[in-house]
Design an enzyme around this catalytic site. Structure first.
Site, mmCIF file in Angstrom:
data_model
loop_
_atom_site.group_PDB
_atom_site.id
_atom_site.type_symbol
_atom_site.label_atom_id
_atom_site.label_comp_id
_atom_site.label_asym_id
_atom_site.label_seq_id
_atom_site.Cartn_x
_atom_site.Cartn_y
_atom_site.Cartn_z
ATOM 1 C CD GLU A 1 -6.835 -8.274 9.506
ATOM 2 O OE1 GLU A 1 -6.340 -9.090 10.292
ATOM 3 O OE2 GLU A 1 -6.539 -8.227 8.297
ATOM 4 C CE LYS B 1 -1.714 -1.302 11.633
ATOM 5 N NZ LYS B 1 -0.682 -0.438 10.993
ATOM 6 C CG ASP C 1 14.204 -1.119 12.496
ATOM 7 O OD1 ASP C 1 12.999 -0.908 12.707
ATOM 8 O OD2 ASP C 1 14.808 -2.150 12.862
ATOM 9 C CG ASP D 1 -9.819 -22.192 9.678
ATOM 10 O OD1 ASP D 1 -9.286 -21.315 8.961
ATOM 11 O OD2 ASP D 1 -10.970 -22.094 10.138
ATOM 12 C CG ASN E 1 -8.788 -8.158 3.809
ATOM 13 O OD1 ASN E 1 -9.456 -7.906 4.801
ATOM 14 N ND2 ASN E 1 -7.952 -9.184 3.746
ATOM 15 C CG LEU F 1 -6.993 -15.474 -0.680
ATOM 16 C CD1 LEU F 1 -6.639 -16.924 -0.445
ATOM 17 C CD2 LEU F 1 -8.430 -15.215 -0.248
ATOM 18 C CB ALA G 1 -3.249 -7.877 19.602
ATOM 19 C CG ASN H 1 -11.482 -16.292 2.328
ATOM 20 O OD1 ASN H 1 -11.542 -15.091 2.086
ATOM 21 N ND2 ASN H 1 -11.019 -16.776 3.472
ATOM 22 C CB ILE I 1 -0.953 0.005 1.219
ATOM 23 C CG1 ILE I 1 -1.828 -1.257 1.214
ATOM 24 C CG2 ILE I 1 -1.825 1.260 1.229
ATOM 25 C CD1 ILE I 1 -2.622 -1.474 2.490
ATOM 26 C CB ALA J 1 6.715 1.279 8.527
HETATM 27 P P1 NAD Z 1 3.473 -4.569 3.564
HETATM 28 O O1 NAD Z 1 3.842 -5.696 4.478
HETATM 29 O O2 NAD Z 1 3.313 -4.832 2.105
HETATM 30 O O3 NAD Z 1 4.558 -3.401 3.695
HETATM 31 C C1 NAD Z 1 5.090 -2.982 4.928
HETATM 32 C C2 NAD Z 1 6.282 -2.100 4.647
HETATM 33 O O4 NAD Z 1 6.805 -1.660 5.927
HETATM 34 C C3 NAD Z 1 7.424 -2.825 3.922
HETATM 35 O O5 NAD Z 1 7.936 -2.005 2.897
HETATM 36 C C4 NAD Z 1 8.462 -3.043 5.016
HETATM 37 O O6 NAD Z 1 9.793 -3.062 4.528
HETATM 38 C C5 NAD Z 1 8.207 -1.834 5.921
HETATM 39 N N1 NAD Z 1 8.652 -2.076 7.303
HETATM 40 C C6 NAD Z 1 8.359 -3.171 8.060
HETATM 41 N N2 NAD Z 1 8.956 -3.061 9.260
HETATM 42 C C7 NAD Z 1 9.620 -1.872 9.260
HETATM 43 C C8 NAD Z 1 10.418 -1.192 10.230
HETATM 44 N N3 NAD Z 1 10.664 -1.725 11.431
HETATM 45 N N4 NAD Z 1 10.932 0.023 9.910
HETATM 46 C C9 NAD Z 1 10.682 0.570 8.687
HETATM 47 N N5 NAD Z 1 9.961 -0.038 7.724
HETATM 48 C C10 NAD Z 1 9.425 -1.245 8.019
HETATM 49 O O7 NAD Z 1 2.166 -3.943 4.209
HETATM 50 P P2 NAD Z 1 0.877 -3.324 3.491
HETATM 51 O O8 NAD Z 1 -0.070 -4.415 3.190
HETATM 52 O O9 NAD Z 1 1.312 -2.393 2.430
HETATM 53 O O10 NAD Z 1 0.266 -2.502 4.712
HETATM 54 C C11 NAD Z 1 0.690 -1.165 4.969
HETATM 55 C C12 NAD Z 1 -0.062 -0.644 6.161
HETATM 56 O O11 NAD Z 1 -1.465 -0.656 5.905
HETATM 57 C C13 NAD Z 1 0.148 -1.450 7.442
HETATM 58 O O12 NAD Z 1 0.243 -0.556 8.522
HETATM 59 C C14 NAD Z 1 -1.099 -2.308 7.533
HETATM 60 O O13 NAD Z 1 -1.396 -2.608 8.886
HETATM 61 C C15 NAD Z 1 -2.131 -1.386 6.920
HETATM 62 N N6 NAD Z 1 -3.274 -2.064 6.266
HETATM 63 C C16 NAD Z 1 -3.074 -3.056 5.352
HETATM 64 C C17 NAD Z 1 -4.155 -3.644 4.719
HETATM 65 C C18 NAD Z 1 -3.980 -4.710 3.652
HETATM 66 O O14 NAD Z 1 -4.972 -5.252 3.159
HETATM 67 N N7 NAD Z 1 -2.762 -5.024 3.225
HETATM 68 C C19 NAD Z 1 -5.454 -3.230 5.022
HETATM 69 C C20 NAD Z 1 -5.625 -2.209 5.972
HETATM 70 C C21 NAD Z 1 -4.515 -1.634 6.582
HETATM 71 P P1 TYD Z 2 -4.955 -12.592 3.963
HETATM 72 O O1 TYD Z 2 -4.742 -12.198 2.544
HETATM 73 O O2 TYD Z 2 -3.833 -13.198 4.725
HETATM 74 O O3 TYD Z 2 -5.534 -11.316 4.715
HETATM 75 P P2 TYD Z 2 -6.173 -11.189 6.199
HETATM 76 O O4 TYD Z 2 -5.911 -12.413 6.963
HETATM 77 O O5 TYD Z 2 -5.434 -10.015 6.762
HETATM 78 O O6 TYD Z 2 -7.632 -10.922 5.987
HETATM 79 O O7 TYD Z 2 -6.163 -13.619 4.007
HETATM 80 C C1 TYD Z 2 -7.427 -13.292 3.449
HETATM 81 C C2 TYD Z 2 -8.363 -14.447 3.748
HETATM 82 O O8 TYD Z 2 -7.930 -15.600 3.014
HETATM 83 C C3 TYD Z 2 -8.367 -14.866 5.202
HETATM 84 O O9 TYD Z 2 -9.688 -15.271 5.545
HETATM 85 C C4 TYD Z 2 -7.432 -16.060 5.244
HETATM 86 C C5 TYD Z 2 -7.608 -16.690 3.879
HETATM 87 N N1 TYD Z 2 -6.423 -17.355 3.294
HETATM 88 C C6 TYD Z 2 -6.547 -18.642 2.755
HETATM 89 O O10 TYD Z 2 -7.626 -19.254 2.773
HETATM 90 N N2 TYD Z 2 -5.428 -19.193 2.198
HETATM 91 C C7 TYD Z 2 -4.225 -18.563 2.160
HETATM 92 O O11 TYD Z 2 -3.229 -19.150 1.668
HETATM 93 C C8 TYD Z 2 -4.119 -17.256 2.710
HETATM 94 C C9 TYD Z 2 -2.815 -16.505 2.698
HETATM 95 C C10 TYD Z 2 -5.259 -16.682 3.265
#
Ligand code: NAD
Ligand code: TYD
Length: 351
Positions: free
Chosen positions: A133, A161, A60, A287, A186, A197, A159, A256, A13, A83
């Site tokens: 979450e 977050k 970091d 699961d 998501n 997923l 927890a 899913n 993101i 991050a």
């Molecule tokens: P991601 O895991 O793809 O990216 C995380 C980034 O943070 C990476 O570039 C990593 O190198 C960096 N990072 C990790 N630890 C670090 C540290 N100690 N110091 C500096 N950089 C560090 O995550 P994402 O899916 O892009 O999520 C980004 C944010 O959005 C997160 O805070 C996550 O909780 C939130 N979020 C994600 C989703 C989703 O569906 N992916 C949904 C809602 C909120």
């Molecule tokens: P995920 O992409 O890990 O996101 P989150 O757990 O943060 O919602 O998982 C999305 C949904 O898909 C979740 O219900 C768990 C399920 N899942 C699978 O069934 N198989 C997989 O291999 C993964 C990674 C997730």
């Protein structure tokens, strides 16, 4: 000129947020602060890395002295904090890393903001990007998460977050820091690391590997196109009142297993396979522990107050996402090698 540090900008993101801010606001300076863990990859930002208003700093957020020095030398006007350790399955096998980055890292940034922005909070902004979450799990027919839903996290990820959200609010209420929080559902789209997923399923279908479906595949997630999330962050960053919280979601709930079948249909068509061929790869596996049944976001506050709505239908977004993965093999090879590959093999050997 506004100087903004975006943390986690090399991740999924974060890279979309960095790209949006660099391209939309040429008069802002954007500093991407990222540790480059397995999830961070500068390949994600190749298209904008030469732009004059963009810079990358490797670091970091858990290192308080480094964060302090960065604030002292850069004197940022704002932080957009993404991050984090973000994968629930990893949080189950290594919770402490999630406490370090997600909780302590956030507190380190808040402490630096408090120290360097004291007396000028009105001109500064701390934007904390969080997840739905934190609210826990919904029953199948029990409405949606709103901004006033009580926190009830179940996984070590959620927890950590939730804890970071509480610290951000506490620093706003106690010290007056101008903080805003958004909790998003998501995300899906390009540059998504293939442990989550949707990209995992695309990757495995393409390579004729099994698609692991946890439990019966009945869990529900509310999917939002990542570029819509980046646009929501832009709107909230510029327009939200200090101390406010917004939910962001796609009004797009999918079981899913239904999502996987849709993806298999799209992949059959794109890869020229017979209908039903990719679905043969579906494999039900044990699961996830503490698996949240359903997430669903009520994003009406964001729509009513700031006019944001999702722009893309899910089917169209999934097609675009599949197209991106199929034409970016170099990216996939890069991120699925090395560190990640070892983890991936270890995890899947257990199934
Ligand atoms: P991601 O895991 O793809 O990216 C995380 C980034 O943070 C990476 O570039 C990593 O190198 C960096 N990072 C990790 N630890 C670090 C540290 N100690 N110091 C500096 N950089 C560090 O995550 P994402 O899916 O892009 O999520 C980004 C944010 O959005 C997160 O805070 C996550 O909780 C939130 N979020 C994600 C989703 C989703 O569906 N992916 C949904 C809602 C909120
Ligand atoms: P995920 O992409 O890990 O996101 P989150 O757990 O943060 O919602 O998982 C999305 C949904 O898909 C979740 O219900 C768990 C399920 N899942 C699978 O069934 N198989 C997989 O291999 C993964 C990674 C997730």
């Amino acid at each position: 000129m506004k100087k903004i540090i975006i943390t986690g900008g090399a991740g999924f993101i974060g890279s979309h947020v960095v790209r949006r801010f660099v391209n939309t606001y040429p008069d802002y300076q954007i500093i991407n602060l990222d540790k480059l863990t397995y999830a961070g990859n500068l390949m994600n930002l190749k298209d904008i890395e030469q732009q004059a208003n963009y810079r990358f700093v490797k670091g970091d957020i858990v290192d308080a002295a480094f964060i302090d020095e960065l604030f002292a030398s850069e004197q940022p006007d704002a932080i957009i904090h993404l991050a984090a350790e973000s994968h629930v399955d990893r949080s189950i096998s290594n919770p402490t890393e999630f406490v370090m980055t997600n909780v302590l890292g956030t507190v380190n940034l808040l402490n630096a903001a408090r120290k360097y922005w004291a007396g000028q909070y009105a001109d500064k902004r701390f934007y904390h990007v969080s997840t739905d979450e934190v609210y826990g799990a919904l029953a199948m027919d029990s409405g949606m998460f709103t901004e006033t839903t009580s926190y009830d996290p179940h996984s070590p990820y959620s927890a950590s977050k939730a804890s970071s959200d509480h610290f951000v609010r506490a620093y706003h209420d106690t010290y007056g820091i101008d903080a805003v929080i958004s909790n998003c559902s998501n995300n899906y789209g390009s540059h998504h690391f293939p442990e989550k997923l949707i990209p995992l399923a695309i990757h495995n279908i393409k390579n004729n590997k099994s698609i692991p479906v946890y439990g019966k595949g009945e869990n529900i997630r509310d999917w939002l196109w990542v570029e819509d999330h980046a646009r929501a962050i832009d709107v909230i960053f510029h327009q939200a009142k200090a101390g406010s919280t917004y939910n962001i979601g796609g009004h797009n709930e999918w079981k899913n297993i239904d999502l996987i079948y849709l993806l298999c249909q799209i992949m059959d068509r794109k890869l020229g396979r017979a209908a039903g061929e990719s679905a043969k790869l579906i494999t039900y596996v044990t699961d996830r522990a503490g698996h949240d049944l359903r997430y669903a976001i009520d994003a009406s506050k964001l729509k009513n107050e700031l006019g944001w709505e999702p722009s893309l239908q899910f089917e169209e977004g999934l097609e675009k996402t599949v197209d991106w993965y199929l034409s970016n093999e170099e990216w996939l090879n890069e991120v699925t090698s090395g560190h990640y590959q070892a983890y991936y093999q270890e995890q899947y050997a257990k199934r």
